[in-house]
Scaffold this active site. Structure first.
Site: not given
Ligand code: 26Q
Length: 814
Positions: A363, A554-555, A560, A662, A666
């Site tokens: 991952h 998100k985290r 990110k 992911t 969504k």
């Protein structure tokens, strides 16, 4: 559950129909011990769950029986994380009894929505990897595949996040506070797990491990209901117990603490989920957790195999074991130990069975996230496994030398032991060598696996690496979280899309239909009103549901790039103040996410988002043109509220660093448009929704690599972008931190001097794209048409499709 061989045909349906409301009352009285008058909301929740659970049990036992009777192959999904969220709505919906239960409760003056909301999230995971495991479990049951999830029953899951004066504070999470009516303790399914000690040779000169310490792993089972209620699989989580719960000699001698030391030590194994920051912390307790759960799970799998099939050598025909990242990778060594030391197989035969049984999913490619353990620690905790890893490594290195006899670097890269500095066991290499399949989670990620981290292993074991692009379950992430959109879709194309998400493409025909667009937009607006109400109630922030809801949840991690979004927010704020007369598109910038407790920079970014929000929300010069909200304590349930209300989905990682994502799926499924980089699954989303229906910006993974190689100069990039330079000047000089103007000096300094994640390099492209998006949003019909195309073309990202690919290509099940 007593598992007996062969079908046990008992007429279970022959029961007289009893009114559901009466059953709930019975559960309340006889299982909770309360009457209607004394019952509190949690008692109603428990009574409802117990009643629903009763309905599940017959199907559950039938599912287990059928798997036994047919001798079908089973899949075992080993994961340190299952980020499930709430279970009640999922179970009611998949069983198809939502309205029946709602009506029964209503006849008792109980509101289903109210008790649904007090169910705590089962938050046994950090983020995407854990949520993927939960989606996979749901899809496996929905596809009628016999599967077990194996994990740890953490007493404290993902920490609760409070925001104090803009700073993240971590509080313990207590999901078991009121008990957990979903689970069944299986006291008979208990195994010893050893640690430490030494390896001796027995009479036959065979190795014998004598652990210095043992704990008991006890199973706790939760039913996993598939769509339509056809199949119910098992999520089996392990609890650690001491063999001697209390040392009576010590207790009687007055040492009350010492008497319980062993119990506390054993139980600490399953006390708490490690909060990850994608860098492997390397703490002993973590390795103990990994081995504890791997050993218990494998003992259970082998016990079941022997019980039903008799011969350990047929294991690969009847069992597929999938490793969710390297966290359970020690399973490879544990399988070898069990096959050789317990089942008396020879090394070569044991290795063949091991490789044929395991699959490994990777991952992340972030080098700091690749798990490795100091050899000294590993050997002290697992001396027998260390021997076996040496033996495996000898074979692997021999094979490597055969392929490239004179290439020492090649051999060193493949070795299961990292010999640079203090010697370490490389868990990814162990998992790779011990599996017949190694998969990435999106096409780009899989390609990069072959080219970078696993290039040498890929040369030695060509064809092992394969891609399985992630997916999400459309039941939780459309049907349950967005009932309004689900009804609208059902009216248009029927409801086959819930089991066959690819049928959503039928919606494409409605994308340019003005009447449908209006209804679609009305659904979105309605969902935004709900979120708006939440923001007002919890944060006191007033937002306009007609503004664009621009969401990044998100985290919190530098790769990110929440910072890129915040910087653009500041730049937009500056522009609105400079040119108030322009035709701005009102926006609400929404952030949520947790930072690992030890990740200082991530916590600083949370504080910055909150500082920026406070100043902008209070500035009458921008009024309702721009609002910023950082929503505390992001979790699955909060995502279920936010995702349906988003217009714009922020998927802006530095290209090459987000394995898949992911959340991106969504949002698009729920009709948000994406602003994103060509990273992870964003690329495949673009391929399916079409270039015109997604906003792609920034450097590609290749360009990022090239730019790094040529020597990236962030200061030059910043100086070439007046808006970025201004935003950084504002932040660096304390405009958003009047109480502590130096708060962001280091953050800004680091951006000028290293900027590893290339925020500055992508800023202008990002900012230009945002302004283009402003324009499109003003044409509501055009925007909605794009949104419909997104929903219509996201069916491929159903985890049903992903699971079917795993089952066909890796597990040999279909
Ligand atoms: C490792 C060692 C010690 C302690 C903790 C950890 C640890 C725990 C969790 C390391 C990483 C994680 C979680 C990783 C994760 O969530 N990865 C995400 O997986 C998703 C599902 O495949 C992808 O969509 C995301 O791109 C990826 O970031």
């Amino acid at each position: 559950m007593s598992v007996s061989k062969g079908p046990l045909e008992i007429a279970l349906e022959a029961e007289a129909p009893i009114d559901l409301a009466d059953r709930i009352i019975d559960a309340l009285r006889y299982r909770i011990g309360k009457d209607r008058q004394a019952a509190r909301p949690h008692d109603w929740l428990a009574a409802t769950v117990l009643t629903v659970r009763d309905r599940v049990i017959d199907k559950w036992m039938a599912s287990t029986r059928n798997a036994h009777a047919s001798g079908a192959k089973r899949v075992y999904y080993l994961s340190l994380e299952f980020l499930i969220g709430r279970l009640l709505r999922d179970a009611l919906s998949n069983l198809g009894v939502m309205e029946e239960v709602r009506a029964a409760l209503s006849s008792l003056d109980v509101d289903l929505e109210i008790i649904r909301e007090i169910e705590p999230d089962a938050a046994l995971g950090n983020g995407g990897l854990g949520r993927l495991a939960a989606c996979f479990m749901e899809s496996l049951a929905s596809l009628d595949l016999p599967a077990y999830g194996y994990g740890i029953r953490y007493v404290n899951g993902m920490f609760r996040q409070r925001i104090d004066d803009g700073w993240q504070v971590e509080l313990p999470e207590t999901w078991l506070e009121y008990g957990n009516p979903w689970e069944f303790e299986r006291r008979e399914s208990a195994y010893h797990v050893g640690f430490g000690g030494e390896v001796i040779a027995d009479e036959a000169a065979l190795a014998k491990w004598v652990p210095g310490e043992q704990v008991i792993a006890m199973a706790v089972d939760t039913p996993v209901v598939g769509y339509g209620g056809k199949r119910v699989n098992t999520l089996r989580l392990w609890n650690a117990h001491a063999i001697d719960p209390i040392r009576l000699d010590a207790f009687n001698a007055g040492d009350h603490i010492g008497a319980l030391a062993g119990k506390n030590r054993a139980e600490s194994l399953t006390r708490v989920l490690y909060p990850a920051d994608s860098s492997s912390a390397g703490q002993e307790l973590r390795l103990r957790q990994e081995y504890f759960f791997s050993s218990a799970s494998l003992q259970d799998i082998l016990r079941r195999h022997i019980q039903y099939f008799g011969d350990i050598r047929t294991l690969p025909d009847k069992a597929a074991i999938q490793l969710n990242d390297t966290h359970p990778a020690v399973s490879v060594a544990e399988m070898m130990r069990l096959l050789i030391d317990v089942h008396n197989l020879g090394f070569e035969e044991a290795w063949k069975i091991t490789v044929a049984t395991f699959g490994y999913t990777n991952h992340t490619l972030l080098p700091e996230a690749l798990e490795s353990w100091p050899l000294a620690l590993f050997e002290r905790l697992l001396p027998r496994h260390t021997q076996l890893i040496y033996a495996i490594n000898a074979n692997v290195l021999k094979a490597a030398r055969k392929v490239r006899p004179d290439d020492d670097a090649f051999v060193a890269a493949i070795s299961l032991i990292d010999e640079r500095g203090d010697r370490r066991v490389r868990m990814a290499n162990l998992a790779f060598a011990g599996s017949h399949s190694v998969n990435g989670v999106a096409a780009l990620h899989t390609q990069l696996m072959k080219e970078t981290v696993f290039a040498d292993l890929n040369t030695l074991y060509p064809n092992r690496i394969n891609n399985k692009t992630n997916g999400i379950t459309p039941r939780r992430w459309l049907q349950q979280c967005n009932p309004r959109l689900t009804s609208l879709i059902r009216e248009a194309i029927g409801d086959s899309f819930l089991a066959r998400a690819e049928n959503l493409t039928d919606l494409d025909a409605f994308a340019s239909d003005a009447a449908f667009q209006e209804k679609f937009a009305a659904v979105k607006r309605h969902n935004k009103v709900d979120l708006s109400e939440y923001l007002r109630r919890t944060l006191g922030i007033k937002t306009d549901p007609d503004a664009m809801f621009d969401v990044q949840i998100k985290r919190i991690h530098e790769y990110k790039r929440q910072l890129l979004n915040i910087l653009e927010t500041v730049a937009l704020y500056n522009q609105i103040r400079l040119h108030p007369e322009r035709d701005w598109t009102p926006r609400v910038k929404i952030f949520a996410g947790k930072a690992a407790s030890s990740y200082h920079r991530a916590k600083q970014i949370i504080k910055l988002a909150n500082d920026v929000a406070r100043r902008i929300n209070a500035d009458p010069a921008v009024g309702s043109l721009l609002k910023v909200a950082f929503i505390p304590n992001y979790n699955v349930s909060l995502a279920e509220l936010i995702v349906p209300a988003a217009d714009l989905s922020e998927q802006i990682s530095t290209a090459g660093l987000e394995a898949s994502g992911t959340g991106n799926m969504k949002f698009a499924l729920n009709g948000a448009l994406t602003i994103g980089t060509l990273d992870g699954a964003n690329i495949e989303i673009r391929d399916r929704v079409g270039d015109d229906n997604i906003f792609i910006f920034g450097m590609t993974a290749d360009q990022v690599a090239a730019r790094r190689a040529e020597g990236y100069d962030p200061a030059a990039a910043i100086n070439a972008s007046p808006e970025l330079a201004q935003a950084l000047a504002n932040i660096g000089s304390g405009v958003f931190a009047p109480d502590d103007p130096a708060r962001y000096t280091d953050l800004v300094h680091d951006l000028f001097h290293s900027d590893w994640f290339m925020v500055a390099a992508d800023f202008d492209a990002y900012e230009r794209t945002q302004r283009r998006i402003d324009k499109v949003f003003q044409h509501s019909a055009i925007w909605t048409e794009k949104a419909v195309h997104n929903t219509a073309n996201m069916g491929w990202f159903s985890s049903d499709r992903t699971i079917q690919q795993y089952a066909a290509d890796i597990w040999g099940m279909i």
